[in-house]
Design a protein around this motif. Structure first.
Motif, PDB file in Angstrom:
ATOM      1  N   LEU A 146      -7.118   3.650   5.850  1.00 62.23           N
ATOM      2  CA  LEU A 146      -6.146   3.016   5.222  1.00 62.23           C
ATOM      3  C   LEU A 146      -6.308   1.436   5.187  1.00 62.23           C
ATOM      4  O   LEU A 146      -6.087   0.552   4.058  1.00 62.23           O
ATOM      5  CB  LEU A 146      -4.786   2.915   6.101  1.00 62.23           C
ATOM      6  CG  LEU A 146      -4.218   4.564   6.116  1.00 62.23           C
ATOM      7  CD1 LEU A 146      -2.955   4.501   6.787  1.00 62.23           C
ATOM      8  CD2 LEU A 146      -3.925   5.321   4.784  1.00 62.23           C
ATOM      9  N   LEU A 147      -7.008   0.761   6.024  1.00 61.99           N
ATOM     10  CA  LEU A 147      -7.412  -0.550   6.153  1.00 61.99           C
ATOM     11  C   LEU A 147      -8.290  -0.917   4.929  1.00 61.99           C
ATOM     12  O   LEU A 147      -8.715  -2.062   4.529  1.00 61.99           O
ATOM     13  CB  LEU A 147      -7.978  -0.991   7.308  1.00 61.99           C
ATOM     14  CG  LEU A 147      -7.019  -1.033   8.604  1.00 61.99           C
ATOM     15  CD1 LEU A 147      -7.678  -1.206   9.938  1.00 61.99           C
ATOM     16  CD2 LEU A 147      -6.127  -1.882   8.487  1.00 61.99           C
ATOM     17  N   ASP A 148      -9.117  -0.027   4.568  1.00 59.33           N
ATOM     18  CA  ASP A 148     -10.011  -0.165   3.536  1.00 59.33           C
ATOM     19  C   ASP A 148      -9.841   0.289   2.235  1.00 59.33           C
ATOM     20  O   ASP A 148     -10.405   0.304   1.123  1.00 59.33           O
ATOM     21  CB  ASP A 148     -11.613   0.493   3.745  1.00 59.33           C
ATOM     22  CG  ASP A 148     -12.216   0.010   5.123  1.00 59.33           C
ATOM     23  OD1 ASP A 148     -11.970  -1.317   5.248  1.00 59.33           O
ATOM     24  OD2 ASP A 148     -12.458   0.790   6.031  1.00 59.33           O
ATOM     25  N   GLY A 170      -5.262  -9.532   4.198  1.00 55.36           N
ATOM     26  CA  GLY A 170      -5.124 -10.066   3.025  1.00 55.36           C
ATOM     27  C   GLY A 170      -3.785 -10.734   2.884  1.00 55.36           C
ATOM     28  O   GLY A 170      -3.191 -11.005   1.597  1.00 55.36           O
ATOM     29  N   TRP A 171      -2.955 -10.953   4.273  1.00 57.56           N
ATOM     30  CA  TRP A 171      -1.492 -11.360   4.113  1.00 57.56           C
ATOM     31  C   TRP A 171      -1.658 -12.879   4.491  1.00 57.56           C
ATOM     32  O   TRP A 171      -2.326 -13.315   5.277  1.00 57.56           O
ATOM     33  CB  TRP A 171      -0.668 -10.663   4.859  1.00 57.56           C
ATOM     34  CG  TRP A 171      -0.557  -9.212   4.887  1.00 57.56           C
ATOM     35  CD1 TRP A 171      -0.894  -8.648   3.483  1.00 57.56           C
ATOM     36  CD2 TRP A 171       0.122  -8.151   5.659  1.00 57.56           C
ATOM     37  NE1 TRP A 171      -0.527  -7.150   3.666  1.00 57.56           N
ATOM     38  CE2 TRP A 171       0.152  -7.009   4.934  1.00 57.56           C
ATOM     39  CE3 TRP A 171       0.765  -8.246   6.834  1.00 57.56           C
ATOM     40  CZ2 TRP A 171       0.691  -5.697   5.174  1.00 57.56           C
ATOM     41  CZ3 TRP A 171       1.397  -7.369   7.471  1.00 57.56           C
ATOM     42  CH2 TRP A 171       1.142  -6.050   6.612  1.00 57.56           C
ATOM     43  N   ALA A 173      -5.712 -10.925  12.283  1.00 59.45           N
ATOM     44  CA  ALA A 173      -5.416  -9.772  11.652  1.00 59.45           C
ATOM     45  C   ALA A 173      -4.629  -9.737  10.397  1.00 59.45           C
ATOM     46  O   ALA A 173      -4.653  -8.968   9.289  1.00 59.45           O
ATOM     47  CB  ALA A 173      -4.214  -9.244  12.708  1.00 59.45           C
ATOM     48  N   ALA A 174      -3.802 -11.029  10.057  1.00 63.37           N
ATOM     49  CA  ALA A 174      -3.280 -11.157   8.899  1.00 63.37           C
ATOM     50  C   ALA A 174      -4.447 -11.246   7.650  1.00 63.37           C
ATOM     51  O   ALA A 174      -4.368 -10.841   6.426  1.00 63.37           O
ATOM     52  CB  ALA A 174      -2.530 -12.655   8.800  1.00 63.37           C
ATOM     53  N   VAL A 199      -4.167  -2.628   1.150  1.00 62.69           N
ATOM     54  CA  VAL A 199      -4.362  -3.740   1.641  1.00 62.69           C
ATOM     55  C   VAL A 199      -3.982  -4.832   0.752  1.00 62.69           C
ATOM     56  O   VAL A 199      -4.649  -5.084  -0.291  1.00 62.69           O
ATOM     57  CB  VAL A 199      -5.573  -3.878   2.271  1.00 62.69           C
ATOM     58  CG1 VAL A 199      -5.915  -5.313   2.788  1.00 62.69           C
ATOM     59  CG2 VAL A 199      -5.895  -2.578   3.477  1.00 62.69           C
ATOM     60  N   GLY A 200      -3.230  -5.799   1.259  1.00 64.73           N
ATOM     61  CA  GLY A 200      -2.927  -6.951   0.355  1.00 64.73           C
ATOM     62  C   GLY A 200      -1.933  -6.678  -0.569  1.00 64.73           C
ATOM     63  O   GLY A 200      -1.275  -7.774  -1.306  1.00 64.73           O
TER      64      GLY A 200
END
Length: 249
Positions: free
Chosen positions: A238-240, A181-182, A176-177, A245-246
């Motif tokens: 939102l994930l894209d 991009g975490w 998931a991280a 993200v990141g």
């Protein structure tokens, strides 16, 4: 801010009908009918040996529609679709269907199911006003930052994309991280924060450690988030979003 409108006494109006929606299919229930849900019944979910043959039923009694747990082991989480009211429907328990729409989420073995119940004449009429602040999404009494919502979405993505996907398919923290991009350290810190926030609101099962309880904590977080509509399928975009993200702190 939420204005909870007026509750109509049961004697003021008779219920007309209820519609159950599952995986894009609609089932209409009229007065005098008893609708059963389970491995078999009016809504046969699938041939899952962990699921009761008859688990839930919907029927009209005393001027109200009721959702009843007729199983012996499994429980269901029931919320209004705005996520302000949540109840656990244990074996033998019954719950009046008073909102225009309610979400029902439950697990049987490795598979989690979600269905919705809609009533034509709800006993509870609501007027809802959402007040949003920059960077904060308010769901009921729990404000979440964008990064906290992204974290939940990364964990819940498999369930939101496919009906009937099992909790066993939830990604681990490292995966998931990576999706966000975490670093793993950043992901775990934010997971602690969101779980602590919901724990203070009375959501059970979110106290976890580094052993198997950490997996249970992620499962409980996703189950609660989906049942309470903290995240929905529409939020997956939102994930894209490369601007989120990141980059979100």
């Amino acid at each position: 801010m939420t204005d909870l409108g007026d509750t109509v006494p049961p004697t003021a109006a008779r219920p007309d009908g209820v519609t159950v929606e599952f995986a894009g299919e609609l089932f209409t229930i009229t007065r005098g009918e008893r609708f059963t849900i389970g491995r078999e019944g009016d809504l046969a979910l699938d041939d899952n040996r962990f699921l009761h043959r008859h688990f839930l039923c919907i029927e009209e009694t005393g001027g109200l529609w009721w959702l009843i747990n007729i199983g012996s082991r499994l429980s269901a989480t029931v919320t209004d679709t705005e996520g302000r009211v949540q109840a656990q429907l244990a074996p033998g328990a019954r719950l009046p269907i008073v909102f225009a729409a309610m979400a029902v989420v439950f697990s049987a073995g490795p598979t989690t199911y979600e269905l919705s119940v809609h009533i034509e004449q709800p006993a509870f009429r609501e007027n809802v006003t959402h007040v949003d602040e920059d960077g904060v999404s308010t769901i009921g009494a729990v404000p979440l930052t964008i990064s906290q919502k992204l974290l939940i979405l990364a964990l819940a993505e498999p369930l939101l994309r496919r009906e009937g996907t099992g909790m066993s398919e939830l990604p681990g923290s490292a995966k998931a991280a990576e999706r966000l991009g975490w670093t793993l350290t950043r992901f775990n810190r934010k997971l602690d924060n969101v779980c602590d926030k919901l724990d203070r609101q009375g959501v059970p099962g979110l106290r976890g450690g580094v052993s198997s309880s950490a997996t249970n904590r992620r499962v409980r977080l996703v189950e609660h988030a989906i049942a309470s509509r903290i995240v929905t399928r529409e939020d997956l975009e939102l994930l894209d979003d490369p601007e989120l993200v990141g980059n979100v702190e």
